[in-house]
Design a protein around this motif. Structure first.
Motif, PDB file in Angstrom:
ATOM      1  N   MET A   1       0.878  -1.162   0.000  1.00 54.83           N
ATOM      2  CA  MET A   1       0.000   0.000   0.000  1.00 54.83           C
ATOM      3  C   MET A   1       0.920   1.218   0.000  1.00 54.83           C
TER       4      MET A   1
ATOM      5  N   MET B   1       0.769   4.908   9.605  1.00 58.54           N
ATOM      6  CA  MET B   1      -0.164   6.042   9.611  1.00 58.54           C
ATOM      7  C   MET B   1      -0.846   6.140  10.962  1.00 58.54           C
ATOM      8  N   GLN B   2      -0.901   7.325  11.475  1.00 54.27           N
ATOM      9  CA  GLN B   2      -1.544   7.581  12.788  1.00 54.27           C
ATOM     10  C   GLN B   2      -0.998   6.629  13.852  1.00 54.27           C
TER      11      GLN B   2
ATOM     12  N   GLU C   1       9.799  10.065   3.051  1.00 56.79           N
ATOM     13  CA  GLU C   1       9.468  11.504   3.054  1.00 56.79           C
ATOM     14  C   GLU C   1       8.014  11.768   3.472  1.00 56.79           C
ATOM     15  N   LEU C   2       7.843  12.765   4.318  1.00 52.86           N
ATOM     16  CA  LEU C   2       6.491  13.194   4.714  1.00 52.86           C
ATOM     17  C   LEU C   2       6.001  14.176   3.655  1.00 52.86           C
TER      18      LEU C   2
ATOM     19  N   PRO D   1       2.835   2.028   4.667  1.00 52.13           N
ATOM     20  CA  PRO D   1       3.353   3.136   5.484  1.00 52.13           C
ATOM     21  C   PRO D   1       2.740   3.095   6.888  1.00 52.13           C
TER      22      PRO D   1
ATOM     23  N   GLY E   1       4.127   7.114  -2.719  1.00 58.65           N
ATOM     24  CA  GLY E   1       5.200   6.502  -3.524  1.00 58.65           C
ATOM     25  C   GLY E   1       6.403   5.957  -2.769  1.00 58.65           C
TER      26      GLY E   1
ATOM     27  N   PHE F   1       5.733  17.104  14.952  1.00 57.46           N
ATOM     28  CA  PHE F   1       5.846  16.121  13.876  1.00 57.46           C
ATOM     29  C   PHE F   1       5.967  16.843  12.521  1.00 57.46           C
TER      30      PHE F   1
ATOM     31  N   TRP G   1       4.258   1.288  17.167  1.00 48.83           N
ATOM     32  CA  TRP G   1       3.397   1.565  16.006  1.00 48.83           C
ATOM     33  C   TRP G   1       3.347   0.364  15.073  1.00 48.83           C
TER      34      TRP G   1
ATOM     35  N   ILE H   1       0.774  17.068   4.043  1.00 47.57           N
ATOM     36  CA  ILE H   1       0.665  16.550   5.417  1.00 47.57           C
ATOM     37  C   ILE H   1       1.443  17.465   6.367  1.00 47.57           C
TER      38      ILE H   1
ATOM     39  N   GLN I   1       0.616   5.647  -0.586  1.00 46.09           N
ATOM     40  CA  GLN I   1      -0.156   6.823  -1.016  1.00 46.09           C
ATOM     41  C   GLN I   1       0.708   7.831  -1.746  1.00 46.09           C
TER      42      GLN I   1
HETATM   43  C1  LIG Z   1      -2.244  10.405   7.405  1.00 46.30           C
HETATM   44  C2  LIG Z   1      -0.790  10.078   7.654  1.00 46.30           C
HETATM   45  C3  LIG Z   1      -0.393   9.666   8.919  1.00 46.30           C
HETATM   46  C4  LIG Z   1       0.962   9.387   9.176  1.00 46.30           C
HETATM   47  N1  LIG Z   1       1.326   8.972  10.415  1.00 46.30           N
HETATM   48  C5  LIG Z   1       2.650   8.700  10.657  1.00 46.30           C
HETATM   49  C6  LIG Z   1       3.071   8.256  11.940  1.00 46.30           C
HETATM   50  O1  LIG Z   1       2.272   8.043  12.850  1.00 46.30           O
HETATM   51  N2  LIG Z   1       4.401   8.043  12.144  1.00 46.30           N
HETATM   52  C7  LIG Z   1       5.343   8.235  11.156  1.00 46.30           C
HETATM   53  O2  LIG Z   1       6.535   8.048  11.402  1.00 46.30           O
HETATM   54  N3  LIG Z   1       4.962   8.635   9.930  1.00 46.30           N
HETATM   55  C8  LIG Z   1       3.640   8.852   9.655  1.00 46.30           C
HETATM   56  N4  LIG Z   1       3.264   9.250   8.403  1.00 46.30           N
HETATM   57  C9  LIG Z   1       4.293   9.365   7.356  1.00 46.30           C
HETATM   58  C10 LIG Z   1       4.309   8.167   6.413  1.00 46.30           C
HETATM   59  O3  LIG Z   1       4.385   6.949   7.117  1.00 46.30           O
HETATM   60  C11 LIG Z   1       5.540   8.255   5.493  1.00 46.30           C
HETATM   61  O4  LIG Z   1       5.564   9.486   4.831  1.00 46.30           O
HETATM   62  C12 LIG Z   1       5.520   7.104   4.507  1.00 46.30           C
HETATM   63  O5  LIG Z   1       6.785   6.957   3.916  1.00 46.30           O
HETATM   64  C13 LIG Z   1       4.462   7.295   3.420  1.00 46.30           C
HETATM   65  O6  LIG Z   1       4.524   6.189   2.549  1.00 46.30           O
HETATM   66  P1  LIG Z   1       3.853   6.199   1.112  1.00 46.30           P
HETATM   67  O7  LIG Z   1       4.558   7.250   0.297  1.00 46.30           O
HETATM   68  O8  LIG Z   1       4.157   4.835   0.584  1.00 46.30           O
HETATM   69  O9  LIG Z   1       2.412   6.467   1.261  1.00 46.30           O
HETATM   70  C14 LIG Z   1       1.924   9.516   8.129  1.00 46.30           C
HETATM   71  C15 LIG Z   1       1.496   9.925   6.855  1.00 46.30           C
HETATM   72  C16 LIG Z   1       0.173  10.196   6.605  1.00 46.30           C
HETATM   73  C17 LIG Z   1      -0.239  10.601   5.234  1.00 46.30           C
END
Ligand SMILES: Cc1cc2nc3c(=O)[nH]c(=O)nc-3n(C[C@H](O)[C@H](O)[C@H](O)COP(=O)(O)O)c2cc1C
Length: 164
Positions: free
Chosen positions: A8, A53-54, A114-115, A51, A12, A134, A92, A119, A10
């Motif tokens: 999964m 999340m929350q 990367e965040l 990833p 990349g 954060f 987590w 976000i 969102q």
């Molecule tokens: C809604 C949301 C909640 C997130 N919560 C956390 C978190 O609790 N802890 C953390 O380290 N990163 C958190 N992240 C960051 C993502 O885990 C991180 O950017 C991840 O690499 C995204 O992966 P993706 O590009 O495959 O979607 C969050 C991101 C989003 C969008």
């Protein structure tokens, strides 16, 4: 032996790691998003990525792990915004063990991702100081997962295949 890489992602980051793992796999293989996987029938090994999340693993991944991995050999990979090694990560990510309790988990890999800017913007406006902090960390995650992290994921893929 057929291997599946499913993920999964969102924004990349997890997809990038999935593709690196996929590239290292020898033999018959497939790669697809979790949303396109009905079951793990016919796969001797499955890498499952998502990833954080929350402060948890995403609910749809939790569902997939608990309904589709019984009796299967799996390996987990995850991305998260905080740097690797932060103590809280364990609390987590730990729930995948519970969700996949009936699977054989051969190993797990996690790295920083990367965040995304929308976000960061949202977090910086939050009232909760923890969320704000954060968001302030966001810019330091730019460019992740970088080449060194991708290489670690490749080594993980090799290690898991050797175990399987
Ligand atoms: C809604 C949301 C909640 C997130 N919560 C956390 C978190 O609790 N802890 C953390 O380290 N990163 C958190 N992240 C960051 C993502 O885990 C991180 O950017 C991840 O690499 C995204 O992966 P993706 O590009 O495959 O979607 C969050 C991101 C989003 C969008």
């Amino acid at each position: 032996m057929k291997t599946l890489v499913t993920y999964m992602s969102q924004t990349g980051n997890t997809k990038k790691i999935a593709e690196a793992i996929y590239g290292e796999i020898e033999g018959e293989k497939a790669i697809k998003p979790i949303s396109e996987v009905k079951d793990l029938e016919g796969y001797a090994l499955t890498f499952i990525g998502f990833p954080i999340m929350q402060f948890d693993i995403p609910p749809m991944v939790k569902d997939f792990l608990s309904t589709s991995t019984k009796g299967k050999k799996i390996a987990i990979f995850m991305t998260h915004a905080v740097p690797e090694g932060v103590e809280a990560i364990h609390s987590w990510t730990g729930s995948y063990e519970q969700a996949a309790a009936d699977a054989t988990i051969l190993g797990a890999f996690d790295c920083q991702g990367e965040l995304a800017q929308p976000i960061i913007d949202r977090l910086l406006k939050a009232d909760d100081p923890q969320m704000k902090a954060f968001g302030e960390m966001g810019p330091s995650t730019k460019g992740q997962p970088d080449e060194s992290r991708v290489n670690k994921a490749k080594a993980f893929a090799k290690e898991i295949q050797a175990k399987a």
